[in-house]
Design a protein around this motif. Structure first.
Motif, PDB file in Angstrom:
ATOM      1  N   THR A 903      42.002  50.976  35.211  1.00  0.00           N
ATOM      2  CA  THR A 903      40.901  50.094  35.632  1.00  0.00           C
ATOM      3  C   THR A 903      40.268  49.413  34.430  1.00  0.00           C
ATOM      4  O   THR A 903      39.948  48.210  34.463  1.00  0.00           O
ATOM      5  N   ILE A 907      39.882  45.372  33.799  1.00  0.00           N
ATOM      6  CA  ILE A 907      38.567  44.771  33.544  1.00  0.00           C
ATOM      7  C   ILE A 907      38.542  44.121  32.153  1.00  0.00           C
ATOM      8  O   ILE A 907      37.977  43.041  31.960  1.00  0.00           O
ATOM      9  N   ILE A 910      40.174  40.708  32.224  1.00  0.00           N
ATOM     10  CA  ILE A 910      39.268  39.713  32.814  1.00  0.00           C
ATOM     11  C   ILE A 910      38.205  39.316  31.798  1.00  0.00           C
ATOM     12  O   ILE A 910      37.892  38.132  31.626  1.00  0.00           O
ATOM     13  N   PHE A 911      37.643  40.286  31.118  1.00  0.00           N
ATOM     14  CA  PHE A 911      36.585  40.048  30.131  1.00  0.00           C
ATOM     15  C   PHE A 911      37.080  39.126  29.012  1.00  0.00           C
ATOM     16  O   PHE A 911      36.413  38.157  28.636  1.00  0.00           O
TER      17      PHE A 911
END
Length: 960
Positions: A903, A907, A910-911
């Motif tokens: 996960t 994330i 995306i960041f």
């Protein structure tokens, strides 16, 4: 052993009645040393840290890091690029520091825990005679010539010769494996078959019964204990199986990366010269240089390698300039040199990319994770490599006492008149009294459910037996007066005690060898059959149990039962027999069966008699009806063989009985010569050389400090079942390392092929330096953490041990790596080809391309390629997790850490894309872009699921 000359020399120091004077103590200490075992010299911390850089992949990383620094300096100062060019070398060196630092820190912590567990008791009190007076001194202050007073339950502080002894027996199992060796100052009572002279007592052994005085003849390193300890300090240079396999993997990775780098140099220059025939001559110096780098430079001295590399580089640049001169190219020489240097930098960067920076991290994290978790299963790991090496073990050489057995004598069976429910008899109190008073042992209440036994362990077993039936041995003994005793001797084979109770009644109690007692008894108790007695004795003795008989007589007031240290009474009644054994641990048969099913051979090396050893082996399932004399050998027979003769029989041997201190070490060395990966268990000083020589040494939690110091793992609970769990952990850990390699090599194949293909057709690299930093360092590190955290699986115990020299990437792994890597490459190359020939503003434009226009990759297109590449890795990480499990990748029971890290990776991507901007050369993507890429890359996992399902179906019993 101490020489006769030394014994004669030290006797000048003292008279037995007076002991040493203070001045003689000083002189003796100066001449013969102190009573301390010299600890192994500790490596300086900096040296321990430097050793962590011996890993082949760490060395590759260091070389790649140095080259990367050089390229970054040129780009920053020569090409005026931004400081971001230094992120790549910085990332490589961060990976190196993390990998080596973690290994160093975890091993340092284990050593501290081990030091606490293994404190040497040099300050224990010892009774000596000095200046004509008895006094207590620390064990470390004992010197040659001292007169020591030794009593039941005490540990012998130094090697000594007995001056006086009374019914003395010593536990020499730490040196010879013999739990009860008779000792006597009277040479007429010498045991000619004993390992050490009957009148010698050795440092580190324990007085089980009796007492005496002794003359110290050796202290510290000069004791037999010290000699074995020093033998255990021989450096073990045997490479672990993981080291051997990583050497092979390191060579594969470096050779493949050098080959691809050479192809890229040649391809880009051929493209620059429009593939003119003359330009093909450039391939000659490039091919020769990389041939030497791969096959010759590792064998050459550094000076020779550097000289040849410089010469070939000059030849290469010269040939490039010659080709340029005769090719009719319209460019200028400075542009050519800049292009050539840029090409070289791309190739070197690819070498950096090809090396899996996360592999050392994955290995370190997996080892450290297993190291900490194994402690919870009673395995204290001192050396990190031992975690994995246990998984490769093919042979376990184990001692018997305390590992296979409980190291606690207990009454296994008994035969008394009218014996209901294992109680003694209707006259239970009388028989319990006989056991309680006619003994030299005592029960020491330590507050636990398992009290300590002081004295003879066999007699202690009898005390525990009557205690379990509700009798208090101490209370029984206090209620009577002992008025006569005959101590046990090996000649009489019995002991006797005469007591008087509060009512004035006198009894004679006799205990000893049943056949001796039957010969001195006039009759047996009612309901006792002599035939049944003999049948039971024959059965118990065939099972290598110790048997004891009991007899008694109620004496008249004036009757004397003892005369001249012999029984003078007649009309004695034989009243019963017991069988005493050191029972095997309840969990051992299952643990042995599990190890043997897993292809791990088990061999027993013990100081016991052949009969006892065979019976124990039979009870644990190691000795079967198909075994015979070729499967067992005694220590003297083994010692008479040459190394080549031992090699011929080593694999057949199941038991070495009457083993001597160095027999186990010779067996280990023979098995290693035969290509076996050997683990050794031991708890005594005599085991230390074998523990040190083995691939993995396993000491027992209550073993000697010498044994623990020589070992790699300490089995805290002494149980063989913990050894089985260590094998399971090691194999699971190895699979986790394989899973990371599967994941990483798949990624690198895709990355290398896309750069190589771009070089041949003139496309720019679709991944920037900072993007590669995320892909090759951050992703690798996170993936390493995720795959290292996977729990162990009992399924691995169904497999046979891997060969120590087998390649770490197996055929099933290649069957996944190559197709998956090619699929990733195909998807990325298709995207690069489309984006190089057209411009899109949304990912959906790919399905509606109207015009082809040659151009460059825009930040948006680079963001799409970058994110697609990362998410393909993301899904492939789940494939790697499911490798060799036989289950779906969605079976995530006990994989909470893996899911959490996965996960974080998603994330994190995306960041980076949404706010990374110019630093990562990306632009934000829309929600629809993210959804399309996420679901569009998921077939990487779904195809893997279909293949795993098909494999399960074809391998099921129904399918066969």
């Amino acid at each position: 052993m101490i020489s006769d000359e030394t014994i004669t020399d030290f006797t000048q120091f003292t008279q037995p009645s007076l002991g040493l004077t203070d001045q003689q103590v000083i002189e003796s200490r100066k001449k013969y040393g102190t009573n301390i075992l010299t600890p192994p010299e500790k490596e300086p911390l900096w040296h321990q840290l430097i050793k962590k850089f011996n890993d082949p992949l760490i060395i590759i990383l260091l070389i790649a890091g140095i080259l990367s620094v050089g390229i970054s300096l040129y780009e920053f100062y020569g090409l005026a690029k931004s400081a971001s060019v230094f992120f790549e070398p910085a990332g490589i060196f961060i990976a190196i520091i993390l990998a080596t630092g973690l290994a160093f820190i975890f091993e340092l912590k284990a050593d501290k825990e081990f030091a606490i567990l293994n404190q040497v008791r040099d300050d224990d009190a010892v009774s000596v005679i000095r200046n004509g007076k008895p006094l207590s001194i620390p064990k470390k202050d004992v010197v040659v010539g001292d007169i020591i007073l030794i009593s039941q339950g005490e540990e012998i502080p130094a090697d000594a010769i007995l001056l006086e002894s009374v019914s003395m027996s010593v536990d020499e199992s730490t040196l010879t494996g013999e739990p009860l060796a008779h000792k006597s100052a009277d040479q007429n009572l010498a045991d000619t078959e004993a390992t050490f002279p009957t009148n010698h007592v050795m440092r580190g052994t324990k007085v089980m019964e009796g007492h005496g005085t002794a003359h110290v003849i050796a202290v510290g390193d000069n004791t037999e204990n010290g000699h074995v300890y020093q033998a255990a300090q021989i450096d073990n240079t045997v490479k672990t199986p993981l080291n051997i396999q990583l050497d092979s993997l390191g060579r594969l990775i470096s050779n493949a990366s050098y080959t691809i780098a050479g192809l890229i140099i040649v391809a880009k220059l051929l493209f620059y010269f429009n593939w003119q025939p003359l330009s093909w001559t450039i391939a000659l110096p490039v091919a020769l240089l990389f041939y030497l780098i791969i096959f010759k430079f590792p064998k050459y001295k550094p000076q020779k390698s550097i000289t040849l590399a410089v010469i070939l580089s000059v030849v290469f640049i010269s040939m490039v300039m010659i080709v340029f001169e005769y090719s009719g190219n319209n460019g200028n020489i400075s542009e050519l040199l800049a292009y050539t240097l840029q090409t070289i930098m791309i190739s070197v960067t690819l070498i950096v990319v090809a090396v899996p920076e996360g592999l050392p991290m994955a290995i370190t994290l997996s080892l450290a994770y297993s190291m900490r978790r194994m402690l919870k299963t009673n395995n204290l790991v001192r050396k990190m490599h031992a975690c994995e090496t246990m998984g490769a073990a093919t042979v376990i050489c184990t001692d018997k006492t305390g590992t296979l057995t409980q190291n606690r004598m207990s009454v296994s069976d008994s035969y008394f008149p009218e014996q209901p429910d294992s109680r003694l008899s209707p006259n239970a109190t009388l028989h319990a009294l006989a056991i309680a008073v006619n003994t030299t042992a005592r029960i020491s209440d330590n507050g636990s459910s398992r009290p300590d036994i002081l004295g003879n362990p066999t007699e202690g077993a009898l005390l525990l037996w009557i205690k379990a039936m509700g009798f208090d041995p101490d209370k029984l003994k206090k209620n009577v007066a002992i008025i006569g005793e005959i101590p046990f001797t090996t000649e009489k084979k019995y002991m006797a005690t005469v007591i008087a109770n509060k009512d004035g009644e006198k009894y004679l109690f006799v205990k000893g060898a049943p056949e001796i007692l039957l010969s001195i008894c006039s009759h047996t108790a009612p309901q006792l059959s002599v035939n049944e007695i003999h049948n039971r004795l024959k059965k118990w003795q065939s099972q290598s149990m110790r048997t004891l008989g009991f007899a008694y007589k109620k004496l008249s007031e004036s009757e004397n039962a003892i005369s001249g240290n012999l029984i003078s009474a007649t009309d004695i009644t034989f009243c019963g027999i017991v069988a005493i054994a050191d029972p095997i641990r309840h969990e051992v048969p299952a643990a042995i069966a599990e190890c043997r099913q897993a292809g791990v051979d088990v061999k027993i090396v013990t100081g016991d008699t052949p009969g006892t050893a065979i019976e124990i082996a039979r009870q644990i399932g190691l000795w079967t009806e198909n075994d015979n004399e070729t499967n067992i050998i005694t220590g003297p027979e083994f010692g008479s063989l040459t190394d080549s003769q031992i090699d011929n029989i080593a694999m057949k041997i199941k038991i070495i009985a009457r083993a001597r201190p160095l027999d186990k070490k010779r067996l280990v060395e023979s098995l290693q010569r035969l290509g076996q990966v050997v683990a050794v268990t031991g708890d005594g000083t005599n085991d230390a050389p074998a523990l040190k020589a083995a691939h993995v040494g396993l000491s027992m939690g209550d073993g000697t400090s010498v044994a623990k110091e020589a070992s790699d793992i300490t089995i805290v609970d002494n149980s063989f079942s913990s050894i089985g769990r260590a094998v399971m952990w090691g194999r699971s850990l190895y699979q986790n390392i394989q899973r990371f390699i599967l994941f990483q090599i798949t990624v690198n194949i895709a990355a290398c092929l896309i750069v190589l293909a771009g070089a041949f057709i003139g496309y720019e690299s679709p991944l920037t330096v900072t993007q590669m930093l995320w892909v090759n360092l951050i992703m690798d590190t996170f993936a390493a953490m995720a795959l290292a955290s996977l729990p162990p699986s009992k399924k691995v115990m169904e497999n046979k041990p891997r060969h120590r020299s087998s390649f770490i990437i197996t055929r099933p792994m290649w069957n996944i790596i190559i197709p998956t890597g090619l699929i990733m490459f195909g998807i990325l190359f298709g995207m690069v080809y489309i984006f190089e020939n057209t411009h899109i503003n949304s990912i959906t434009d790919i399905f509606n391309i109207k015009a082809w226009n040659t151009g460059t990759l825009s930040p948006y297109e680079l963001s799409l390629i970058f994110t697609t590449f990362v998410l393909m890795q993301f899904w492939n990480m789940f494939n790697a997790r499911a490798f060799a499990t036989g289950r779906s990748a969605f079976h995530l029971h006990k994989c909470g850490e893996f899911l959490m890290i996965a996960t974080l990776i998603f994330i994190g991507q995306i960041f980076i894309v949404q706010i990374g901007g110019e630093f990562f050369n990306v632009t934000p993507l829309s929600v629809s872009d993210w959804l399309i890429i996420t679901f569009g890359t998921s077939p990487i996992l779904l195809v893997g699921e279909v293949l795993r399902l098909a494999s399960r179906i074809t391998s099921s019993p129904q399918a066969r």
